[in-house]
Design a protein around this motif. Structure first.
Motif, PDB file in Angstrom:
ATOM      1  N   UNK A  72     -71.394-125.377  65.210  1.00 25.21           N
ATOM      2  CA  UNK A  72     -72.385-126.230  65.695  1.00 25.21           C
ATOM      3  C   UNK A  72     -73.228-125.395  67.020  1.00 25.21           C
ATOM      4  N   UNK A  73     -73.519-125.953  68.110  1.00 21.14           N
ATOM      5  CA  UNK A  73     -74.089-125.082  68.911  1.00 21.14           C
ATOM      6  C   UNK A  73     -73.183-124.576  69.974  1.00 21.14           C
ATOM      7  N   UNK A  74     -71.693-124.688  69.797  1.00 26.41           N
ATOM      8  CA  UNK A  74     -70.888-124.297  70.782  1.00 26.41           C
ATOM      9  C   UNK A  74     -70.245-123.139  70.465  1.00 26.41           C
ATOM     10  N   UNK A  75     -70.418-122.136  71.405  1.00 27.02           N
ATOM     11  CA  UNK A  75     -69.637-120.455  71.013  1.00 27.02           C
ATOM     12  C   UNK A  75     -68.161-120.804  71.119  1.00 27.02           C
ATOM     13  N   UNK A  76     -67.583-120.290  70.057  1.00 30.60           N
ATOM     14  CA  UNK A  76     -66.151-120.333  69.897  1.00 30.60           C
ATOM     15  C   UNK A  76     -65.473-118.883  70.217  1.00 30.60           C
ATOM     16  N   UNK A  77     -66.119-118.052  70.249  1.00 29.01           N
ATOM     17  CA  UNK A  77     -65.391-116.639  70.216  1.00 29.01           C
ATOM     18  C   UNK A  77     -66.619-115.665  70.283  1.00 29.01           C
ATOM     19  N   UNK A  78     -66.329-114.437  70.794  1.00 28.81           N
ATOM     20  CA  UNK A  78     -67.312-113.357  70.829  1.00 28.81           C
ATOM     21  C   UNK A  78     -66.656-111.933  70.640  1.00 28.81           C
ATOM     22  N   UNK A  79     -67.205-111.066  69.920  1.00 23.33           N
ATOM     23  CA  UNK A  79     -66.653-109.960  69.646  1.00 23.33           C
ATOM     24  C   UNK A  79     -67.710-108.689  70.003  1.00 23.33           C
ATOM     25  N   UNK A  80     -67.275-107.922  70.995  1.00 22.31           N
ATOM     26  CA  UNK A  80     -68.063-107.077  71.903  1.00 22.31           C
ATOM     27  C   UNK A  80     -67.196-105.657  71.979  1.00 22.31           C
ATOM     28  N   UNK A 126     -78.297-114.830  55.207  1.00 18.89           N
ATOM     29  CA  UNK A 126     -78.529-114.057  56.646  1.00 18.89           C
ATOM     30  C   UNK A 126     -79.926-114.333  56.761  1.00 18.89           C
ATOM     31  N   UNK A 127     -80.105-114.451  58.161  1.00 18.50           N
ATOM     32  CA  UNK A 127     -81.607-114.507  58.684  1.00 18.50           C
ATOM     33  C   UNK A 127     -81.682-113.611  59.661  1.00 18.50           C
ATOM     34  N   UNK A 128     -83.068-112.957  59.440  1.00 21.50           N
ATOM     35  CA  UNK A 128     -83.461-111.788  60.494  1.00 21.50           C
ATOM     36  C   UNK A 128     -84.099-112.558  61.579  1.00 21.50           C
ATOM     37  N   UNK A 129     -83.592-112.401  62.701  1.00 20.82           N
ATOM     38  CA  UNK A 129     -84.370-113.177  63.803  1.00 20.82           C
ATOM     39  C   UNK A 129     -85.309-112.105  64.667  1.00 20.82           C
ATOM     40  N   UNK A 130     -84.952-111.210  65.101  1.00 20.51           N
ATOM     41  CA  UNK A 130     -85.583-110.140  65.754  1.00 20.51           C
ATOM     42  C   UNK A 130     -86.351-110.644  67.016  1.00 20.51           C
ATOM     43  N   UNK A 131     -85.703-111.552  67.631  1.00 19.81           N
ATOM     44  CA  UNK A 131     -86.197-112.134  68.961  1.00 19.81           C
ATOM     45  C   UNK A 131     -85.866-111.140  70.409  1.00 19.81           C
ATOM     46  N   UNK A 132     -87.130-110.569  70.877  1.00 22.09           N
ATOM     47  CA  UNK A 132     -86.648-109.969  72.056  1.00 22.09           C
ATOM     48  C   UNK A 132     -86.220-110.910  73.206  1.00 22.09           C
ATOM     49  N   UNK A 133     -85.466-110.410  74.024  1.00 19.10           N
ATOM     50  CA  UNK A 133     -84.610-110.943  75.098  1.00 19.10           C
ATOM     51  C   UNK A 133     -84.540-109.994  76.202  1.00 19.10           C
ATOM     52  N   UNK A 134     -83.853-110.289  77.276  1.00 20.30           N
ATOM     53  CA  UNK A 134     -83.448-109.550  78.500  1.00 20.30           C
ATOM     54  C   UNK A 134     -82.287-109.754  78.842  1.00 20.30           C
ATOM     55  N   UNK A 135     -81.490-108.827  78.955  1.00 25.52           N
ATOM     56  CA  UNK A 135     -80.277-108.844  79.564  1.00 25.52           C
ATOM     57  C   UNK A 135     -79.280-107.506  79.183  1.00 25.52           C
ATOM     58  N   UNK A 188     -78.639-117.918  76.650  1.00 24.70           N
ATOM     59  CA  UNK A 188     -79.727-119.242  76.583  1.00 24.70           C
ATOM     60  C   UNK A 188     -80.795-118.950  75.695  1.00 24.70           C
ATOM     61  N   UNK A 189     -81.195-117.319  75.410  1.00 26.22           N
ATOM     62  CA  UNK A 189     -81.768-117.058  74.185  1.00 26.22           C
ATOM     63  C   UNK A 189     -81.306-117.176  72.940  1.00 26.22           C
ATOM     64  N   UNK A 190     -79.885-116.955  72.664  1.00 31.36           N
ATOM     65  CA  UNK A 190     -79.405-117.018  71.391  1.00 31.36           C
ATOM     66  C   UNK A 190     -79.463-118.826  71.154  1.00 31.36           C
ATOM     67  N   UNK A 191     -79.156-119.597  71.928  1.00 33.09           N
ATOM     68  CA  UNK A 191     -79.475-120.893  71.761  1.00 33.09           C
ATOM     69  C   UNK A 191     -80.490-121.573  70.990  1.00 33.09           C
ATOM     70  N   UNK A 192     -81.604-120.940  71.249  1.00 33.21           N
ATOM     71  CA  UNK A 192     -82.813-121.335  70.656  1.00 33.21           C
ATOM     72  C   UNK A 192     -82.832-121.095  69.122  1.00 33.21           C
ATOM     73  N   UNK A 193     -81.804-120.137  68.719  1.00 28.08           N
ATOM     74  CA  UNK A 193     -81.798-119.824  67.368  1.00 28.08           C
ATOM     75  C   UNK A 193     -80.623-120.398  66.358  1.00 28.08           C
ATOM     76  N   UNK A 194     -80.032-121.365  67.105  1.00 28.73           N
ATOM     77  CA  UNK A 194     -78.980-121.989  66.486  1.00 28.73           C
ATOM     78  C   UNK A 194     -79.474-123.266  65.473  1.00 28.73           C
TER      79      UNK A 194
END
Length: 193
Positions: A58-66, A170-179, A187-193
């Motif tokens: 859903x809109x809840x982050x479960x894990x991250x790989x970095x 797959x969806x190409x988003x290509x949205x600029x952000x800062x960080x 916060x910017x990722x949340x807008x694309x869920x």
């Protein structure tokens, strides 16, 4: 055959001969943009772009790989390692994240891929930056998204894969952000869920 994706475009992740993809690789490549003017002859400043994958239910982050957490807790998503300088812009992947779609837990319905400039340079200072999706079983490139136009931002929400019926798309988003890190981008990722 590669599909060149534009912002917001979606593709289904099915094999051309039928059947579902099982393992895909999201590759990221870049090089430092050449300097202009009086300082052009000086050595280009190294640029450290980082690829990340955030797994959501859903809109809840479960894990991250970095670069500091190379494998998801369930083992379905794996980062191949940190590249701190980029490549020669020859089309090869400087960083990759491999996703075993069959092993992604059932509650995870989307995975968002981001890229950020850990060293803080903007995309105006990056050349030949791209992300691509590859069928890891065959090595065939399925889709490519070019991070065009530079810009004064330090990050990009690149693409997402999400469950679609029994398969994935797959969806190409290509949205600029800062960080400088994936945490800054949430916060910017949340807008694309």
């Amino acid at each position: 055959m590669t599909v060149n994706l534009s912002k917001g475009q979606q593709i289904s992740l099915t094999k051309s001969g039928g059947g579902e993809l099982t393992v895909v690789r999201m590759g990221l490549g870049w090089k430092s943009a050449p300097r202009k003017g009086f300082f052009a002859r000086m050595t280009a400043r190294e640029i450290d772009l980082d690829a990340s994958a955030v797994l959501f239910a859903g809109k809840e982050a479960q894990d991250v790989v970095f670069f500091q957490h190379l494998t998801s807790d369930d083992g379905s998503v794996r980062h191949t390692g940190d590249n701190r300088v980029g490549g020669a812009g020859q089309g090869g992947d400087d960083e990759s994240i491999v996703v075993d779609l069959q092993r992604v837990p059932a509650h995870v319905d989307q995975i968002v891929f981001t890229v950020n400039s850990f060293t803080g340079q903007t995309f105006e200072e990056v050349d030949n930056a791209f992300c691509r999706l590859v069928d890891e079983t065959t090595g065939q490139e399925l889709a490519r998204y070019t991070l065009t136009g530079g810009g004064r931002h330090t990050a990009q929400i690149m693409a997402k894969v999400q469950r679609s019926g029994a398969g994935w798309q797959m969806t190409a988003i290509g949205a600029p952000a800062d960080g400088r890190t994936f945490q800054d981008l949430m916060p910017a990722v949340a807008a694309h869920l």
